[in-house]
Design a protein around this motif. Structure first.
Motif, PDB file in Angstrom:
ATOM      1  N   CYS A  32       0.867  -1.180   0.000  1.00  7.35           N
ATOM      2  CA  CYS A  32       0.000   0.000   0.000  1.00  7.35           C
ATOM      3  C   CYS A  32       0.900   1.225   0.000  1.00  7.35           C
ATOM      4  O   CYS A  32       0.756   2.101  -0.839  1.00  7.35           O
ATOM      5  CB  CYS A  32      -0.889  -0.011   1.243  1.00  7.35           C
ATOM      6  SG  CYS A  32      -1.948   1.426   1.350  1.00  7.35           S
ATOM      7  N   ARG A  88       3.518  -1.419  -7.563  1.00  3.97           N
ATOM      8  CA  ARG A  88       2.774  -0.304  -6.978  1.00  3.97           C
ATOM      9  C   ARG A  88       3.348   0.052  -5.603  1.00  3.97           C
ATOM     10  O   ARG A  88       4.059  -0.750  -4.983  1.00  3.97           O
ATOM     11  CB  ARG A  88       1.282  -0.613  -6.842  1.00  3.97           C
ATOM     12  CG  ARG A  88       0.919  -1.751  -5.885  1.00  3.97           C
ATOM     13  CD  ARG A  88      -0.428  -1.526  -5.172  1.00  3.97           C
ATOM     14  NE  ARG A  88      -0.347  -0.464  -4.206  1.00  3.97           N
ATOM     15  CZ  ARG A  88      -1.295   0.416  -3.946  1.00  3.97           C
ATOM     16  NH1 ARG A  88      -2.441   0.341  -4.561  1.00  3.97           N
ATOM     17  NH2 ARG A  88      -1.123   1.352  -3.037  1.00  3.97           N
ATOM     18  N   PRO A 132      -3.574   9.207   0.760  1.00  7.90           N
ATOM     19  CA  PRO A 132      -4.804   9.912   1.122  1.00  7.90           C
ATOM     20  C   PRO A 132      -5.462   9.201   2.301  1.00  7.90           C
ATOM     21  O   PRO A 132      -6.130   8.201   2.118  1.00  7.90           O
ATOM     22  CB  PRO A 132      -5.649   9.783  -0.151  1.00  7.90           C
ATOM     23  CG  PRO A 132      -5.185   8.500  -0.781  1.00  7.90           C
ATOM     24  CD  PRO A 132      -3.781   8.243  -0.323  1.00  7.90           C
ATOM     25  N   GLU A 185       0.672   7.136  -6.486  1.00  8.53           N
ATOM     26  CA  GLU A 185      -0.430   8.114  -6.508  1.00  8.53           C
ATOM     27  C   GLU A 185       0.040   9.565  -6.404  1.00  8.53           C
ATOM     28  O   GLU A 185       0.858   9.917  -5.557  1.00  8.53           O
ATOM     29  CB  GLU A 185      -1.410   7.804  -5.357  1.00  8.53           C
ATOM     30  CG  GLU A 185      -2.551   8.826  -5.289  1.00  8.53           C
ATOM     31  CD  GLU A 185      -3.732   8.406  -4.430  1.00  8.53           C
ATOM     32  OE1 GLU A 185      -3.785   7.252  -3.955  1.00  8.53           O
ATOM     33  OE2 GLU A 185      -4.616   9.261  -4.234  1.00  8.53           O
ATOM     34  N   THR A 223      -9.213   7.317  -5.790  1.00  4.67           N
ATOM     35  CA  THR A 223     -10.682   7.414  -5.810  1.00  4.67           C
ATOM     36  C   THR A 223     -11.178   8.782  -5.343  1.00  4.67           C
ATOM     37  O   THR A 223     -12.140   9.324  -5.875  1.00  4.67           O
ATOM     38  CB  THR A 223     -11.282   6.278  -4.935  1.00  4.67           C
ATOM     39  OG1 THR A 223     -12.680   6.239  -5.138  1.00  4.67           O
ATOM     40  CG2 THR A 223     -10.981   6.434  -3.438  1.00  4.67           C
ATOM     41  N   ARG A 235     -12.213   0.000  -8.200  1.00  2.00           N
ATOM     42  CA  ARG A 235     -11.650  -0.368  -6.889  1.00  2.00           C
ATOM     43  C   ARG A 235     -12.746  -0.537  -5.836  1.00  2.00           C
ATOM     44  O   ARG A 235     -12.502  -0.484  -4.649  1.00  2.00           O
ATOM     45  CB  ARG A 235     -10.616   0.674  -6.445  1.00  2.00           C
ATOM     46  CG  ARG A 235     -11.027   2.086  -6.638  1.00  2.00           C
ATOM     47  CD  ARG A 235     -11.964   2.642  -5.606  1.00  2.00           C
ATOM     48  NE  ARG A 235     -11.293   2.819  -4.340  1.00  2.00           N
ATOM     49  CZ  ARG A 235     -11.916   2.883  -3.169  1.00  2.00           C
ATOM     50  NH1 ARG A 235     -13.259   2.795  -3.113  1.00  2.00           N
ATOM     51  NH2 ARG A 235     -11.258   3.062  -2.054  1.00  2.00           N
ATOM     52  N   ASP A 291      -8.815  -3.297  -8.878  1.00  2.65           N
ATOM     53  CA  ASP A 291      -8.075  -3.313  -7.611  1.00  2.65           C
ATOM     54  C   ASP A 291      -8.920  -4.121  -6.621  1.00  2.65           C
ATOM     55  O   ASP A 291      -9.878  -3.603  -6.041  1.00  2.65           O
ATOM     56  CB  ASP A 291      -7.882  -1.866  -7.126  1.00  2.65           C
ATOM     57  CG  ASP A 291      -7.290  -1.795  -5.712  1.00  2.65           C
ATOM     58  OD1 ASP A 291      -7.239  -2.824  -5.024  1.00  2.65           O
ATOM     59  OD2 ASP A 291      -6.899  -0.686  -5.300  1.00  2.65           O
TER      60      ASP A 291
HETATM   61  C1  PEP Z   1      -4.264   3.054  -3.138  1.00  4.76           C
HETATM   62  O1  PEP Z   1      -4.296   2.389  -4.190  1.00  4.76           O
HETATM   63  O2  PEP Z   1      -3.293   3.072  -2.397  1.00  4.76           O
HETATM   64  C2  PEP Z   1      -5.453   3.838  -2.740  1.00  4.76           C
HETATM   65  C3  PEP Z   1      -5.386   4.751  -1.767  1.00  4.76           C
HETATM   66  O3  PEP Z   1      -6.537   3.518  -3.426  1.00  4.76           O
HETATM   67  P1  PEP Z   1      -7.989   4.218  -3.525  1.00  4.76           P
HETATM   68  O4  PEP Z   1      -7.739   5.593  -4.091  1.00  4.76           O
HETATM   69  O5  PEP Z   1      -8.705   3.315  -4.477  1.00  4.76           O
HETATM   70  O6  PEP Z   1      -8.581   4.215  -2.155  1.00  4.76           O
END
Ligand code: PEP
Ligand code: MN
Length: 338
Positions: free
Chosen positions: A102, A126, A132, A164, A186, A238, A270
Motif C-alpha cells: 500500500c 505499486r 490519502p 499516486e 478514488t 476499486r 483493484d
Molecule cells: C491506493 O491504491 O493506495 C489507494 C489509496 O486507493 P484508492 O484511491 O482506491 O482508495
C-alpha cells in the motif's frame, strides 16, 4: 438530442423550443404524433445546453443521442488501445498484474517487496509515497523520500512504478523521479484541476473510480485527461461504497464489460481496496480476470501484519505467487496470457 414535449404542449411552446435550438446553431425537426410532439435537434448536439432546453415551458424531457465523451469513447475508436509502459503492454492480450505494498515504508521493505513482486511474475510495481488517509493523524506517506526509495528498489528489479499523485504541486517532482504510471485515487477522480494537469503530460495515468461515481461520471473524468492531449489512460475499478458493511467496498465487476463496451482504453481491477481483507483478494481477482479485466492492482507486503497502512488487505509474498498461478489458468481459458 431528442426533446419530448408534454401532452397538450401548445404551438407557441413548440415554437419556443425550435427557436432555442436554432439559437444554438442547430436545425430542428418537429414530429407531431397524436398525443405528443417530439422535436429532434439536428447538428452537433454538444453545442446545446440541455438544462436550458429542459427549462423551457412545455418540455417534458430531453435525451442525448451521442455520448458526451468523445476521445475515450469506443464509438470513435473501435480498436482496443494498448498502452506502452516502458515496453510493457497494458490493454492487449497479455494481462498485467501490478503488485506491491500500500505504502512505501523503508528501504528494506521496498527492496523485499520489489524482489517478491518480481519473483511472483508481476511486471509492474505499486506503492504509495503520498497517502490519502481518512485521519490527519495517521501515517501520511513518506513523501518525496518515498519516491526515491521506491525508484531505487524498483530499478534494481527493472520494474516500472505506479504511484499516486494527490497534489498538482508534486507533478514536476513525479516527472523528475520519472514515475512510470501516475495513479489518481478514488478521492480525486473529480479533482478536475488535477485531471487537467495530468492531461498535459504524456505519462500513463491510472484513473481510479470515485467511490460513489457513476460510469458516466468516470468516463467524463477520463475525457478531462484526454482533452488535454494525454490519451494514455487506464480505468481502475476499486469498489464502490454501498450500505454493505461486511466488506470495505463492493467490487463492481459489471463495470468491466460495460467499460470495455464504452471505451477503447484498458480497464483494470483493484481487488484489495474493494474487499478490504486479504482472504477476499484471490476470489475477487479471479472474477476480475474472468470478466475481462486487462490487469489488476494488488497489495502485497513482505510482512502484512507489520504494514503501516492497509495491513488487513495485503497478501503475503506466497499468496501473491499462488494467486498468479491461478490467474494464469483463468487467463488461458479465455485465450489470454499473464
Ligand atoms: C491506493 O491504491 O493506495 C489507494 C489509496 O486507493 P484508492 O484511491 O482506491 O482508495
Ligand atoms: Mn491501500
Amino acid at each position: 438530442m431528442i426533446i419530448v414535449m408534454e401532452n397538450g404542449a401548445t404551438d407557441a411552446q413548440i415554437e419556443g423550443v425550435v427557436h432555442k435550438i436554432k439559437e444554438f446553431g442547430l436545425d430542428a425537426n418537429v414530429s407531431r404524433g397524436t398525443e405528443r410532439t417530439v422535436i429532434g435537434a439536428i447538428g452537433d448536439e454538444r453545442k446545446l445546453d440541455q438544462e436550458m432546453i429542459d427549462a423551457l415551458p412545455g418540455v417534458e424531457n430531453s435525451m442525448h443521442i451521442v455520448k458526451p465523451y468523445k476521445i475515450v469513447a469506443r464509438e470513435w475508436h473501435k480498436q482496443n488501445t494498448v498502452i506502452d509502459i516502458r515496453g510493457i503492454p497494458l490493454g492487449g492480450n497479455q494481462i498485467q498484474i501490478i503488485g506491491g505494498p500500500c505504502s512505501v515504508e523503508t528501504p528494506e521493505q521496498m527492496e523485499a517487496s520489489a524482489m517478491y513482486v518480481k519473483q511472483a511474475g508481476c511486471r509492474l510495481m505499486r506503492g504509495g509515497a503520498f497517502k490519502p488517509r481518512t485521519s490527519p493523524y495517521t501515517f501520511q506517506g513518506k513523501g518525496v523520500e518515498g519516491l526515491d526509495l521506491f525508484r531505487k528498489a524498483a530499478d534494481k528489479y527493472d520494474l516500472p512504478i505506479v504511484t499516486e499523485l494527490m497534489d498538482v504541486r508534486m507533478l514536476d517532482t513525479f516527472l523528475e523521479y520519472d514515475v512510470d504510471v501516475i495513479q489518481i485515487g478514488t478521492r480525486n477522480m473529480q479533482n478536475f484541476d488535477l485531471l487537467k494537469e495530468v492531461g498535459r503530460i504524456n505519462k500513463p495515468v491510472i484513473l481510479k473510480r470515485g467511490m460513489s461515481a457513476t460510469i458516466s461520471e468516470w468516463l467524463m473524468s477520463a475525457e478531462y485527461i484526454a482533452a488535454g492531449g494525454n490519451h494514455n489512460i487506464i480505468f481502475c475499478e476499486r469498489g464502490i461504497r454501498t450500505y454493505e458493511t461486511y466488506y470495505r467496498n463492493v467490487l463492481d465487476v459489471t463495470a468491466v464489460p460495460v467499460l470495455k463496451k464504452e471505451t477503447h482504453l484498458p480497464v483494470i481491477i483493484d481487488p484489495s481496496h474493494a474487499g478490504g481483507k486479504a482472504w477476499m483478494v484471490p476470489a475477487l481477482s479471479r472474477a476480475a480476470i474472468a470478466a475481462g479485466a486487462d490487469g489488476l492492482l494488488v497489495e502485497m507486503h513482505p510482512k502484512p501484519c507489520e504494514a503501516w497502512c492497509d495491513a488487513d488487505q495485503a497478501l503475503n509474498p506466497d499468496e501473491l505467487k499462488s494467486l498468479m498461478g491461478e490467474l494464469k489458468g483463468i487467463a488461458a481459458v479465455i485465450g489470454r496470457s499473464i
